[in-house]
Design a protein around this motif. Structure first.
Motif, PDB file in Angstrom:
ATOM      1  N   UNK A 282       0.849  -1.181   0.000  1.00 12.75           N
ATOM      2  CA  UNK A 282       0.000   0.000   0.000  1.00 12.75           C
ATOM      3  C   UNK A 282       0.888   1.234   0.000  1.00 12.75           C
ATOM      4  N   UNK A 283       0.722   2.080  -1.006  1.00 13.91           N
ATOM      5  CA  UNK A 283       1.509   3.297  -1.112  1.00 13.91           C
ATOM      6  C   UNK A 283       0.625   4.513  -1.284  1.00 13.91           C
ATOM      7  N   UNK A 284       1.170   5.666  -0.949  1.00 16.96           N
ATOM      8  CA  UNK A 284       0.423   6.908  -1.104  1.00 16.96           C
ATOM      9  C   UNK A 284       1.338   8.013  -1.595  1.00 16.96           C
ATOM     10  N   UNK A 285       0.753   8.906  -2.356  1.00 16.71           N
ATOM     11  CA  UNK A 285       1.472   9.997  -2.981  1.00 16.71           C
ATOM     12  C   UNK A 285       0.939  11.331  -2.467  1.00 16.71           C
ATOM     13  N   UNK A 286       1.810  12.178  -1.963  1.00 18.90           N
ATOM     14  CA  UNK A 286       1.456  13.547  -1.547  1.00 18.90           C
ATOM     15  C   UNK A 286       0.232  13.554  -0.630  1.00 18.90           C
ATOM     16  N   UNK A 287      -0.855  14.204  -1.026  1.00 17.90           N
ATOM     17  CA  UNK A 287      -2.004  14.288  -0.121  1.00 17.90           C
ATOM     18  C   UNK A 287      -2.691  12.943   0.063  1.00 17.90           C
ATOM     19  N   UNK A 288      -2.396  11.976  -0.788  1.00 19.29           N
ATOM     20  CA  UNK A 288      -2.919  10.628  -0.564  1.00 19.29           C
ATOM     21  C   UNK A 288      -2.458  10.050   0.758  1.00 19.29           C
ATOM     22  N   UNK A 289      -1.318  10.541   1.277  1.00 16.20           N
ATOM     23  CA  UNK A 289      -0.831  10.092   2.578  1.00 16.20           C
ATOM     24  C   UNK A 289      -1.824  10.420   3.682  1.00 16.20           C
ATOM     25  N   UNK A 290      -2.574  11.501   3.511  1.00 13.92           N
ATOM     26  CA  UNK A 290      -3.596  11.859   4.492  1.00 13.92           C
ATOM     27  C   UNK A 290      -4.671  10.773   4.573  1.00 13.92           C
TER      28      UNK A 290
END
Length: 203
Positions: free
Chosen positions: A95-103
């Motif tokens: 599971x990864x997140x980019x920029x505001x996806x980290x929120x």
């Protein structure tokens, strides 16, 4: 290897499409990255409308998931009826997140106490949510990774490829997309960023 790239209205094209293009370089090895969205169509922050390839729930059965960013992510993070559609499993999925996806990772309780990367605009929101933000383009712990800055989407893709297909396969896929005249140096630098975080569950 099925990958869901979660893409919402107001999405950042670089976040979704760079990862999409790079990961699908491994199609001959059985990889398939697809755009998954909560509605049949979503429109980017710059007005590009696309058709979702999968519903949002595709993420629940995918082998890997990437949360892209966008201009409405903060509102999405507060939309419990939308986030309740996601039932992710870090024991089974990358599971990864980019920029505001980290929120969104934070709202779903997937970050725990791990440090996280994000963009400068999202940093205050993550700090407010109790997340320790690091000044780095990429960071991972076990099956969870975050990236900060639009072009850092290449690190998420490289990490996923190296983690599941190995560094040789990742290098070949990235080499194809790397700038001519810089290919070897470009791929080496990119993989060196993610190398410390591959198969490392204790960082």
């Amino acid at each position: 290897m099925n990958i869901a790239i979660l893409t919402f209205d107001g999405f950042n094209e670089l976040d979704s499409f760079i990862a999409f293009g790079l990961l699908n370089r491994l199609t001959p090895q059985g990889w398939k990255a697809q755009i998954a969205s909560p509605t049949a169509q979503v429109t980017s922050m710059n007005g590009v409308t696309i058709h979702a390839q999968q519903p949002l729930e595709f993420a629940n059965r995918a082998d890997a998931v990437i949360f892209g960013s966008g201009i409405y992510t903060r509102a999405i993070a507060e939309n419990s009826s939308l986030l309740d559609r996601l039932q992710l499993d870090p024991l089974r999925q990358l599971i990864g997140a980019q920029c505001s996806g980290t929120l969104l990772l934070a709202r779903l309780g997937l970050l725990g106490d791990m440090p996280a990367c994000t963009d400068l605009s999202t940093k205050p929101w993550l700090v407010e949510a109790g997340v320790r933000v690091v000044d780095a383009p990429f960071h991972a712990r076990g099956p969870i990774a975050t990236a900060g800055g639009c072009l850092a989407s290449q690190y998420l893709a490289a990490w996923m490829m190296a983690s599941r297909a190995g560094f040789d396969a990742a290098a070949q896929a990235l080499h194809y997309a790397a700038p001519v005249g810089e290919k070897d140096a470009y791929v080496e630098r990119l993989l060196n960023v993610v190398r410390p975080f591959v198969n490392d569950s204790g960082r």
